[in-house]
Design a protein around this motif. Structure first.
Motif, mmCIF file in Angstrom:
data_model
loop_
_atom_site.group_PDB
_atom_site.id
_atom_site.type_symbol
_atom_site.label_atom_id
_atom_site.label_comp_id
_atom_site.label_asym_id
_atom_site.label_seq_id
_atom_site.Cartn_x
_atom_site.Cartn_y
_atom_site.Cartn_z
ATOM 1 N N TYR A 1 -4.196 -8.863 -6.797
ATOM 2 C CA TYR A 1 -4.476 -7.824 -6.686
ATOM 3 C C TYR A 1 -5.845 -7.052 -6.434
ATOM 4 N N ALA A 2 -6.934 -7.648 -6.395
ATOM 5 C CA ALA A 2 -7.909 -7.007 -6.178
ATOM 6 C C ALA A 2 -7.957 -6.952 -5.236
ATOM 7 N N GLU A 3 -7.835 -8.140 -4.164
ATOM 8 C CA GLU A 3 -7.811 -7.566 -2.416
ATOM 9 C C GLU A 3 -7.300 -6.866 -1.896
ATOM 10 N N ILE A 4 -6.060 -6.289 -2.460
ATOM 11 C CA ILE A 4 -5.146 -5.346 -1.834
ATOM 12 C C ILE A 4 -6.147 -4.361 -2.237
ATOM 13 N N LEU A 5 -6.303 -4.025 -3.657
ATOM 14 C CA LEU A 5 -7.071 -2.442 -4.274
ATOM 15 C C LEU A 5 -8.458 -2.832 -3.521
ATOM 16 N N PHE A 6 -9.532 -3.559 -3.343
ATOM 17 C CA PHE A 6 -10.743 -3.866 -1.279
ATOM 18 C C PHE A 6 -10.241 -3.364 -0.589
ATOM 19 N N GLY A 7 -8.651 -4.134 -0.392
ATOM 20 C CA GLY A 7 -9.094 -3.538 1.527
ATOM 21 C C GLY A 7 -8.647 -2.176 1.750
ATOM 22 N N PHE A 8 -7.947 -1.668 0.222
ATOM 23 C CA PHE A 8 -8.068 -0.037 0.144
ATOM 24 C C PHE A 8 -8.974 0.352 0.094
ATOM 25 N N ILE A 9 -9.581 0.457 -0.266
ATOM 26 C CA ILE A 9 -10.881 0.658 -0.621
ATOM 27 C C ILE A 9 -11.799 1.087 0.383
ATOM 28 N N GLN A 10 -11.679 -0.250 0.854
ATOM 29 C CA GLN A 10 -12.811 -0.096 2.478
ATOM 30 C C GLN A 10 -11.817 -0.045 3.267
ATOM 31 N N ARG A 11 -10.240 0.381 3.551
ATOM 32 C CA ARG A 11 -9.168 1.009 4.311
ATOM 33 C C ARG A 11 -9.093 0.132 5.500
ATOM 34 N N ASP A 12 -8.873 -1.191 4.700
ATOM 35 C CA ASP A 12 -8.646 -1.939 5.861
ATOM 36 C C ASP A 12 -7.868 -2.254 5.216
ATOM 37 N N GLN B 1 -13.512 16.546 -12.444
ATOM 38 C CA GLN B 1 -13.982 15.737 -10.881
ATOM 39 C C GLN B 1 -13.956 14.219 -11.272
ATOM 40 N N LEU B 2 -13.420 13.546 -12.231
ATOM 41 C CA LEU B 2 -14.568 11.964 -11.556
ATOM 42 C C LEU B 2 -13.478 11.510 -10.616
ATOM 43 N N ASN B 3 -14.295 10.667 -9.460
ATOM 44 C CA ASN B 3 -13.858 10.192 -8.343
ATOM 45 C C ASN B 3 -13.311 8.352 -8.705
ATOM 46 N N ILE B 4 -12.197 8.388 -8.527
ATOM 47 C CA ILE B 4 -11.479 7.369 -9.451
ATOM 48 C C ILE B 4 -11.428 5.963 -8.131
ATOM 49 N N TRP B 5 -12.381 6.239 -6.743
ATOM 50 C CA TRP B 5 -12.547 5.028 -5.978
ATOM 51 C C TRP B 5 -14.383 4.792 -6.600
ATOM 52 N N ASP B 6 -14.563 6.062 -6.674
ATOM 53 C CA ASP B 6 -16.201 5.337 -6.493
ATOM 54 C C ASP B 6 -16.607 4.927 -7.814
ATOM 55 N N VAL B 7 -15.376 4.908 -9.123
ATOM 56 C CA VAL B 7 -15.597 4.644 -10.615
ATOM 57 C C VAL B 7 -15.190 2.582 -10.010
ATOM 58 N N ALA B 8 -14.291 2.878 -9.637
ATOM 59 C CA ALA B 8 -13.793 1.409 -9.835
ATOM 60 C C ALA B 8 -14.315 0.567 -8.703
ATOM 61 N N HIS B 9 -14.713 1.425 -7.579
ATOM 62 C CA HIS B 9 -15.318 0.328 -6.105
ATOM 63 C C HIS B 9 -16.481 -1.006 -6.992
#
Length: 510
Positions: free
Chosen positions: A323-334, A420-428
């Motif tokens: 799950y973490a690799e999938i989320l991180f891959g999306f965050i990196q747009r890989d 206006q919370l940026n979900i990606w910035d908080v989760a990264h």
């Protein structure tokens, strides 16, 4: 005797669904075939007068389930966590299901406490209030311990709730069998499995010792989390039908005006709620799966307090890493890496094309990244992801559905505090830190240490186990049999490989 009773209960249920307009909503959500619609309407229509109207201010589905009582309310709440079963629109309706029922008398609650603790209430508590909250399974009273003077919350199960739930669960199973018989297409949704999941959730909530244990484990996992705390379980005053915890004093997280008046930073609170949830899900694999505003308060010092631990989620360590690799891959747009992770985990059949799957994932991710901060949603991303993976042959994974549903709720809480919370910035930072600790060099050393610990226990027995396996194999197949030789050599090689792995692990640790 169960058959006639179940039929009568289902007719009453169907009449209420028809009278409130919920029947059409449910049949549409399940894409029921024409034959099933005709049969259901033909059976139910003459009995509409038996149905209950319910609160006309509610949407049809929630109106019907609220009118039908505790078991149906809880069933609706559980179904709200399964949009894969009821569809997104109906899941949203059920998510706001009212869980407020008339309380039962305080004298009955005191009798339950007396029976559970084998003491008179007046001997344990100096004060014992009228119900402060009444839900489908239990109600809560505010009390004061005589021994310490501490304020506590006493949760007491409704009288006879166990038998009432069992009767309704039996009727639900009967309904699932009827639906599968009349609509073979519905079997892909596994109606009986859905009922079994509901039954498991309810049985856990009907034994408050299990909820106490969940609260205790959750507290142990999160003891070091800054700005987060839980009421402590009072084990001496808890049992199967009664649970006593410290009183959670604070401002409800859903009351923005009160939060502002108290001087709390709502943006910071929103960030903390989201990061806490991700930490619990990824780091511990054990998370609060009902983390809405009604179960969260803010203490005077700004700490977030969580309570009500009837529904908890669990994810095993391997699934957390995926799950973490999938989320991180999306965050990196890989997207290629996200696709590869799905194949490596066996989520998508190996005969599918990984590049085609990566392109499908890009179609999911890019539109979301193109949104402004107020519309970026990790919950929406996971929802779209499940749609794509289903098209590529991935089976539904219940634990990830629960995670996705809770993610949607937590995002809603965070956004209600700071739109206006940026979900990606908080989760990264949370996801990145987990990646480093669970997949990097430190994780390899930790896995090797675990292997060494196992070898320390079973290593001395390994030669005997291998020898016994070889002897059994030689008795089954003649020594001259080539296949037998190959299997024996394979067993020997496996034994040597395990022993070698253990030696390497021990060398690394020592």
């Amino acid at each position: 005797m169960r058959g006639p009773h179940n039929i009568i209960r289902l007719i009453r249920t169907g009449a209420t669904l028809e009278r409130t307009g919920a029947m059409k909503v449910i049949l549409d959500a399940y894409e029921a075939p024409r034959l099933l619609r005709m049969v259901v309407r033909g059976v139910v229509w003459p009995f509409q007068w038996l149905g209950m109207k319910g609160d006309t201010s509610m949407p049809p589905a929630t109106r019907a389930l609220t009118a039908l009582g505790p078991a149906y309310i809880k069933f609706g709440q559980v179904l709200s966590t399964r949009p894969d079963v009821v569809g997104d629109e109906l899941a949203v309706q059920l998510r706001v299901l009212q869980d407020k029922l008339p309380p039962f008398p305080i004298d009955v609650a005191k009798d339950s406490v007396r029976d559970a603790l084998d003491v008179q209430v007046r001997d344990v508590f100096d004060e014992f209030s009228e119900p402060v909250a009444a839900a489908s399974i239990a109600q809560v009273h505010k009390a004061r311990l005589k021994e310490t003077g501490e304020e506590v919350a006493v949760k007491v199960l409704r009288p006879g709730i166990e038998k009432a739930f069992q009767r309704d669960v039996d009727a639900f199973y009967f309904a699932a069998d009827v639906i599968e018989f009349l609509s073979p297409a519905s079997r892909r949704l596994r109606p009986r499995d859905v009922i079994a999941h509901f039954e498991g959730v309810v049985k856990g909530e009907l034994d408050l010792r299990l909820e106490s244990a969940s609260a205790s484990e959750f507290a142990a996992n999160t003891v070091g989390d800054e700005g987060f705390r839980l009421p402590d379980v009072k084990w001496a005053y808890s049992g199967r039908r009664v649970m006593t915890m410290g009183w959670a004093e604070g401002v409800p997280l859903g009351d923005n005006d009160a939060l502002d008046a108290a001087g709390h930073d709502r943006t910071r609170l929103g960030e903390r709620v989201l990061q806490l949830f991700l930490s619990h899900a990824l780091r511990d694999g054990f998370f609060h799966a009902d983390m809405h505003q009604g179960n969260l308060k803010v203490a005077a010092n700004g700490d977030i307090i969580a309570y009500d631990f009837g529904i908890m989620g669990y994810i095993d360590e391997y699934t957390r890493r995926v799950y973490a690799e999938i989320l991180f891959g999306f965050i990196q747009r890989d997207y290629k890496r996200v696709a590869e992770v799905h194949f490596e985990a066996g989520y998508v059949p190996a005969d599918r094309d990984v590049d085609e799957f990566a392109r499908a994932l890009r179609a999911v991710g890019e539109p979301i990244f193109g949104m402004d901060a107020s519309h970026i949603s990790m919950g929406r991303l996971l929802s779209y992801l499940f749609e794509v993976t289903e098209r590529f042959g991935m089976e539904t994974r219940t634990e990830l559905i629960l995670l996705q549903r809770t993610m949607v709720v937590v995002e809603g809480v965070a956004r209600s505090l700071s739109p206006q919370l940026n979900i990606w910035d908080v989760a990264h930072p949370i996801v990145e830190d987990y990646i480093k600790t669970s997949i990097g060099p430190r994780a390899v050393l930790r896995d090797l240490a675990k292997t060494a610990a196992v070898m320390a226990r079973f290593g001395p027995r390994l030669p005997g186990l291998v020898e016994a396996a070889l002897i059994r194999q030689s008795e089954i197949e003649a020594p001259h049999n080539r296949g037998g030789h190959r299997k024996m050599w394979a067993l020997m090689f496996l034994g040597g490989l395990v022993a070698g792995s253990g030696a390497v692990a021990l060398a690394v640790v020592l």
